[in-house]
Design a protein around this motif. Structure first.
Motif, PDB file in Angstrom:
ATOM      1  N   ASN A  60       0.838  -1.194   0.000  1.00  0.00           N
ATOM      2  CA  ASN A  60       0.000   0.000   0.000  1.00  0.00           C
ATOM      3  C   ASN A  60       0.876   1.248   0.000  1.00  0.00           C
ATOM      4  O   ASN A  60       1.659   1.467   0.925  1.00  0.00           O
ATOM      5  CB  ASN A  60      -0.921  -0.001   1.235  1.00  0.00           C
ATOM      6  CG  ASN A  60      -1.926   1.136   1.201  1.00  0.00           C
ATOM      7  OD1 ASN A  60      -2.322   1.608   0.134  1.00  0.00           O
ATOM      8  ND2 ASN A  60      -2.338   1.582   2.374  1.00  0.00           N
ATOM      9  N   ASN A  61       0.760   2.043  -1.058  1.00  0.00           N
ATOM     10  CA  ASN A  61       1.506   3.309  -1.169  1.00  0.00           C
ATOM     11  C   ASN A  61       3.008   3.130  -0.963  1.00  0.00           C
ATOM     12  O   ASN A  61       3.649   3.882  -0.215  1.00  0.00           O
ATOM     13  CB  ASN A  61       0.970   4.337  -0.159  1.00  0.00           C
ATOM     14  CG  ASN A  61      -0.458   4.746  -0.454  1.00  0.00           C
ATOM     15  OD1 ASN A  61      -0.871   4.813  -1.623  1.00  0.00           O
ATOM     16  ND2 ASN A  61      -1.233   5.015   0.590  1.00  0.00           N
ATOM     17  N   GLY A  62       3.572   2.138  -1.627  1.00  0.00           N
ATOM     18  CA  GLY A  62       5.017   1.930  -1.557  1.00  0.00           C
ATOM     19  C   GLY A  62       5.496   1.261  -0.286  1.00  0.00           C
ATOM     20  O   GLY A  62       6.705   1.158  -0.055  1.00  0.00           O
ATOM     21  N   THR A 105       5.287  -9.153  12.916  1.00  0.00           N
ATOM     22  CA  THR A 105       5.038  -8.278  11.773  1.00  0.00           C
ATOM     23  C   THR A 105       6.299  -7.522  11.372  1.00  0.00           C
ATOM     24  O   THR A 105       7.210  -7.331  12.185  1.00  0.00           O
ATOM     25  CB  THR A 105       3.937  -7.245  12.093  1.00  0.00           C
ATOM     26  OG1 THR A 105       4.350  -6.450  13.218  1.00  0.00           O
ATOM     27  CG2 THR A 105       2.614  -7.921  12.418  1.00  0.00           C
ATOM     28  N   ALA A 106       6.324  -7.110  10.111  1.00  0.00           N
ATOM     29  CA  ALA A 106       7.411  -6.276   9.597  1.00  0.00           C
ATOM     30  C   ALA A 106       6.850  -5.362   8.523  1.00  0.00           C
ATOM     31  O   ALA A 106       5.878  -5.708   7.843  1.00  0.00           O
ATOM     32  CB  ALA A 106       8.539  -7.137   9.039  1.00  0.00           C
ATOM     33  N   GLU A 107       7.461  -4.202   8.392  1.00  0.00           N
ATOM     34  CA  GLU A 107       7.014  -3.216   7.402  1.00  0.00           C
ATOM     35  C   GLU A 107       8.227  -2.757   6.597  1.00  0.00           C
ATOM     36  O   GLU A 107       9.266  -2.406   7.178  1.00  0.00           O
ATOM     37  CB  GLU A 107       6.370  -2.029   8.117  1.00  0.00           C
ATOM     38  CG  GLU A 107       5.463  -1.190   7.249  1.00  0.00           C
ATOM     39  CD  GLU A 107       4.669  -0.182   8.054  1.00  0.00           C
ATOM     40  OE1 GLU A 107       5.269   0.838   8.474  1.00  0.00           O
ATOM     41  OE2 GLU A 107       3.464  -0.392   8.277  1.00  0.00           O
ATOM     42  N   TYR A 108       8.083  -2.790   5.274  1.00  0.00           N
ATOM     43  CA  TYR A 108       9.203  -2.459   4.394  1.00  0.00           C
ATOM     44  C   TYR A 108       8.820  -1.351   3.412  1.00  0.00           C
ATOM     45  O   TYR A 108       7.670  -1.266   2.975  1.00  0.00           O
ATOM     46  CB  TYR A 108       9.633  -3.683   3.583  1.00  0.00           C
ATOM     47  CG  TYR A 108      10.192  -4.817   4.407  1.00  0.00           C
ATOM     48  CD1 TYR A 108      11.542  -4.881   4.721  1.00  0.00           C
ATOM     49  CD2 TYR A 108       9.356  -5.837   4.857  1.00  0.00           C
ATOM     50  CE1 TYR A 108      12.056  -5.944   5.465  1.00  0.00           C
ATOM     51  CE2 TYR A 108       9.860  -6.897   5.601  1.00  0.00           C
ATOM     52  CZ  TYR A 108      11.215  -6.935   5.904  1.00  0.00           C
ATOM     53  OH  TYR A 108      11.713  -7.977   6.648  1.00  0.00           O
TER      54      TYR A 108
END
Length: 279
Positions: A60-62, A105-108
């Protein structure tokens, strides 16, 4: 009779030292997957390989958000085969008292080619941090404080494949021998202190499980066993199954695995006793 006695004496003690001693898990056993979040280049291959939806991602949005639900994981190892940033460990003592602690969780930030350009945040689940030695030392004290007597368990098969039942039967074998702790399995929920529930709750068993829970005297404990008991497993929620045990009755402890081995089961049972002691 004499030959049997002679054989027993020559064999000696076969009972495991757990939980006072570490779990002696086979080197071929599969346990919790471990993720190298910092060096993970692209989660999509591992996500596509996961048969239960335990590993999921959304862009989502990069930004790519990756989530791993240990409660749904069957330890099949397909994610590790698809991506070298994932490693299958032998860890089996994975029981938690809060369902959210099963999730990592992880966010990239996503690069122009769709791979991970930068790790933004990551959060791992939080299995019980209490050592097995501490658990073993406190067990009898906890049972006495909570119940004032031995712990009685009613096992409920709410629709499992019987894989978990095979491991539960192992608890009463001479190797694991849970009766040395004052833990006994009983035939009636009216005699039980704890319900050990397996399987994705089938719709045919939903009412029976509710009635079993209501028939169990307080203070009652509920332990959800295996990927199916934690979150529905490979069956999920469909026309035939309700899903995890907590869709029907309150759960005190979740024991992930497919199936969890006797060490994992003992760890979860002891953790449940500790939870009630603190409440």
């Amino acid at each position: 009779m004499f030959e049997i006695l002679q054989k027993s004496l020559s064999t000696g003690v076969v009972t495991e030292g757990y939980p006072a001693a570490p779990a002696e898990v086979s080197s071929r056993a599969r346990g919790r997957p471990e993720f190298d979040f910092a060096n993970w280049k692209d989660a999509r291959a591992a996500v596509a390989a996961c048969p239960t939806g335990a590993l999921q991602s959304a862009d989502n949005n990069g930004i790519r958000q990756v989530a791993f639900n240990l409660g749904k994981c069957t330890f099949c190892g397909l994610c590790a085969e698809a991506d070298n940033a994932v490693r299958i460990t032998h860890a089996c003592e994975l029981a938690v008292t809060r369902k959210e602690d099963l999730t990592a969780t992880a966010e990239y930030q996503i690069g122009s080619d769709g791979t991970h350009a930068k790790l933004i945040t990551s959060r791992t689940g939080s299995p019980s941090s209490q050592s097995v030695a501490d658990i073993g030392a406190e067990l009898k004290k906890k049972i006495s404080a909570v119940l004032g007597r031995s712990l009685h368990i009613r096992e409920v098969d709410a629709g499992s494949c019987n894989g978990c039942e095979i491991e539960i039967v192992g608890l009463n074998s001479p190797v694991y021998d849970v009766e040395r702790f004052g833990i006994h399995f009983v035939a009636s929920p009216r005699h039980a202190d704890m319900l050990l529930v397996t399987g994705p709750v089938s719709r045919n068993m939903e009412l029976a499980l509710r009635k079993t829970y209501e028939a169990t005297p307080e203070p009652r404990l509920v332990v959800a066993v295996g990927a199916c008991g934690c979150a529905g497993g490979i069956f999920g929620q469909n026309y035939a199954t309700v899903g995890g045990v907590d869709k029907v009755i309150p759960v005190d402890v979740y024991i992930p695995g497919c199936p969890p081995n006797p060490y994992a089961l003992m760890n979860g049972i002891l953790l449940a006793i500790g939870k009630r002691t603190k409440s």
